[in-house]
Design an enzyme around this catalytic site. Structure first.
Site, mmCIF file in Angstrom:
data_model
loop_
_atom_site.group_PDB
_atom_site.id
_atom_site.type_symbol
_atom_site.label_atom_id
_atom_site.label_comp_id
_atom_site.label_asym_id
_atom_site.label_seq_id
_atom_site.Cartn_x
_atom_site.Cartn_y
_atom_site.Cartn_z
ATOM 1 N N TYR A 53 0.827 -1.204 0.000
ATOM 2 C CA TYR A 53 0.000 0.000 0.000
ATOM 3 C C TYR A 53 0.865 1.259 0.000
ATOM 4 C CZ TYR A 53 -4.217 -2.736 1.138
ATOM 5 O OH TYR A 53 -5.272 -3.610 1.131
ATOM 6 N N PRO A 212 -16.994 -3.286 1.041
ATOM 7 C CA PRO A 212 -18.411 -3.596 1.283
ATOM 8 C C PRO A 212 -19.365 -2.746 0.458
ATOM 9 C CG PRO A 212 -17.485 -2.332 3.105
ATOM 10 C CD PRO A 212 -16.334 -2.715 2.226
#
Length: 328
Positions: A53, A212
């Site tokens: 990341y 999500p």
């Protein structure tokens, strides 16, 4: 904040986890530190990152950002659960990726240096590496656990049979094995219900859900596009999915409005309501994003809404785990 145990372990984590994929390139370091401050103040104790990341700046940048935040107040290290990942390429070398014992140990040492900590709470395999035998993988992971550098081992983006084979190999070594699986799951992406979620529940793994809201697709993307406030939802996964699911997303946003609920709250609350889900990862860019996600913890979706969501975003086949979902 609601906290729960991570799978079959005694480790307690918040039902929302702070994802850090936006730190570096989308969220600059001072704001990232403020977001972590705010999340911790609101009871979010699980911080999820990965060694790759920050690639928009350079790989490893995000772990360094988290590490400098931890260093600013050393007591924080005992307050948070730090999860990072190994396996994706960190360089051009032949052995700078994958799940060889060499890379697992070397990558862990490098992550510890960047994070400025003595241990990683949950060390996750970012992707399966079927070229590495499980005996080799567990030898390396067991070594790191024995050295006190790793507390628990998790997986990410595994198939159900990968979880099963990993656990069988760990049991042969009398190892704890995997304690968590992190997978993409949302109203749009329901395939984990077939085998990933049943496998996680059968082996006592906590399920951590990334994306999500499917990259912002379920966060009110159409409303945001009309007001010119769409950022993440106007690109990448969400933009591509919007071309395919535009009419469904429009109906979804109308349905949420009819119930007086924000689409992002509904999408996150739906994920949190699913059996076996431990936590949903959020990738906020502002403190308001964190506060909005917290509303999902208090949102009990009515049965009428849940039924309508299944119509708009139907499960695979007849629903439920394979193979029953395929039977006619």
């Amino acid at each position: 904040m609601i906290h729960t145990q991570l799978g079959r372990t005694g480790l307690r984590v918040s039902r929302l986890a702070l994802g850090t994929v936006n730190f570096g390139g989308r969220v600059e370091e001072p704001e990232a530190h403020r977001l972590m401050d705010h999340a911790l103040e609101r009871g979010i104790n699980l911080i999820d990152t990965a060694n790759t990341y920050g690639w928009r700046v350079y790989k490893g940048h995000t772990e360094e950002v988290v590490g400098r935040w931890l260093d600013k107040a050393p007591a924080r290290r005992d307050q948070v659960v730090v999860a990072t990942k190994v396996g994706d390429p960190m360089g051009e070398g032949l052995n700078d990726h994958g799940l060889s014992a060499r890379n697992i140990v070397a990558a862990c040492e490098a992550s510890l240096r960047r994070l400025g900590t003595d241990w990683i709470d949950v060390y996750q395999m970012h992707h399966i590496d079927r070229s590495a035998a499980w005996e080799e993988v567990w030898q390396a992971m067991d070594l790191l656990v024995a050295q006190g550098k790793v507390r628990y081992v998790g997986s990410s983006n595994f198939a159900g049979w990968d979880i099963a084979s990993a656990q069988a190999a760990a049991q042969r070594r009398n190892s704890l094995g995997l304690v968590s699986e992190q997978c993409a799951y949302s109203l749009v992406t329901r395939y984990p219900e077939l085998e990933i979620m049943p496998a996680a529940q059968a082996y006592g793994l906590g399920l951590l859900v990334w994306s999500p809201l499917h990259g912002g697709l379920l966060g009110g993307v159409l409303r945001k596009k009309r007001t010119g406030s769409a950022v993440k939802s106007a690109q990448g996964r969400a933009a591509a999915a919007l071309e395919e699911h535009g009419d469904t997303v429009e109906a979804y946003e109308r349905l949420c409005a009819d119930h007086g609920l924000d689409p992002a709250v509904v999408g996150t609350a739906w994920v949190l309501s699913r059996p076996g889900v431990t936590a949903a990862l959020i990738g906020p860019r502002t403190q308001e994003h964190i506060d909005g996600a917290l509303e999902a913890l208090e949102c009990a979706l009515p049965e009428s809404l849940l039924s309508r969501l299944d119509v708009l975003f139907p499960p695979v086949g007849r629903g439920g785990p394979a193979p029953d979902c395929w039977l006619t």
